[in-house]
Design an enzyme around this catalytic site. Sequence first.
Site, PDB file in Angstrom:
ATOM      1  CG  ASP A  43      -0.413  -0.052   2.507  1.00  0.00           C
ATOM      2  OD1 ASP A  43       0.826  -0.163   2.617  1.00  0.00           O
ATOM      3  OD2 ASP A  43      -1.182   0.022   3.489  1.00  0.00           O
ATOM      4  CB  SER A  44       4.571   1.722  -0.180  1.00  0.00           C
ATOM      5  OG  SER A  44       4.763   0.563  -0.964  1.00  0.00           O
ATOM      6  CG  ASP A  82       0.608  -4.072   2.215  1.00  0.00           C
ATOM      7  OD1 ASP A  82       0.887  -4.961   3.042  1.00  0.00           O
ATOM      8  OD2 ASP A  82       1.388  -3.140   1.924  1.00  0.00           O
ATOM      9  CE  LYS A 110       3.479  -5.901   3.995  1.00  0.00           C
ATOM     10  NZ  LYS A 110       3.017  -4.687   4.717  1.00  0.00           N
ATOM     11  CD  GLU A 112       0.875  -1.301   7.981  1.00  0.00           C
ATOM     12  OE1 GLU A 112       0.604  -0.484   8.891  1.00  0.00           O
ATOM     13  OE2 GLU A 112       1.252  -0.955   6.850  1.00  0.00           O
ATOM     14  CD  GLU A 179       7.922   0.081   7.402  1.00  0.00           C
ATOM     15  OE1 GLU A 179       6.971  -0.655   7.079  1.00  0.00           O
ATOM     16  OE2 GLU A 179       8.111   1.209   6.895  1.00  0.00           O
TER      17      GLU A 179
HETATM   18  O1  KIV Z   1       3.618  -1.080   1.648  1.00  0.00           O
HETATM   19  C1  KIV Z   1       4.812  -1.405   1.644  1.00  0.00           C
HETATM   20  O2  KIV Z   1       5.571  -1.128   0.707  1.00  0.00           O
HETATM   21  C2  KIV Z   1       5.328  -2.134   2.795  1.00  0.00           C
HETATM   22  C3  KIV Z   1       6.807  -2.327   2.872  1.00  0.00           C
HETATM   23  C4  KIV Z   1       7.456  -1.070   3.288  1.00  0.00           C
HETATM   24  C5  KIV Z   1       7.174  -3.458   3.742  1.00  0.00           C
HETATM   25  O3  KIV Z   1       4.590  -2.518   3.647  1.00  0.00           O
END
Ligand code: KIV
Length: 251
Positions: A43-44, A82, A110, A112, A179
């Site tokens: 989600d970056s 994510d 994934k 968090e 992270e």
């Molecule tokens: O969203 C993302 O790119 C991430 C990485 C920084 C691990 O969660």
Amino acid sequence: MPFPSPDFLRTRLSEPVTAITAYDYPTARICDEAGVQMILVGDSLGMVVAGNEDTTSVTLDHMVYHTEMVRRGVKNAVIVSDLPYATYDDPEMTLESSRRLIAAGADAVKLEGGLRQIPKLVRLREEGIAVCAHIGMLPQRVREEGGYRKKGKSDHEANTLITAAESLEQAGAFAIVLESVVADVATEITGKLSIPTIGIGSGTKCGGQIRVIHDVIGAYPWFVPPFATVYGDVAGVVRKSIESFIRDIHN
Ligand code: KIV
């Protein structure tokens, strides 16, 4: 088709695990052809693709769209997508959101967070969905926390991270992203687990490393995290190519 099990995914990840984000077909295909083991549709993308301040405006529809693009480009790497902000508030919501990402082509999702995510992880595992956990600095909570900061500096914080990592492994995570965790704490967590830890800004002793692709290839020159090693100058190549194009048209 049955979901890939955590054990099966782990056979496709050998330490040191190499993992990178990708958000579109050509980038994912290049990363896959280059031999990276895991591709995260992170989600970056809300920041490095969409230009937002943080990741909290990313929606499940965005993640589905980008996961579909990445899926089309990947033959070998494990694809993890994510779960974006506010799409996994309780176990049933987590399951519904994850099913959409898996249907879009993700091998795993994934999420968090530490102990508070265990019931959601357990629910996903009951349905056979593989889960990568993510602890330490949590970008989706940056607004509540008032900024990005290193995690694990105090004994209390270090112990909380260690307990969370052990519990997430026990609940069935196949890997854990660490992270911005103090390097010694990341090393200790790595030593205690049998699943791989995948570090970003957490020292060199994790079971693998993950990076945001824009940092690695030099495609986002306006901000480079302090831990990132930049291996290319894609922004420079694009800029020069466009300037050459403009010159050609003018001549
Ligand atoms: O969203 C993302 O790119 C991430 C990485 C920084 C691990 O969660």
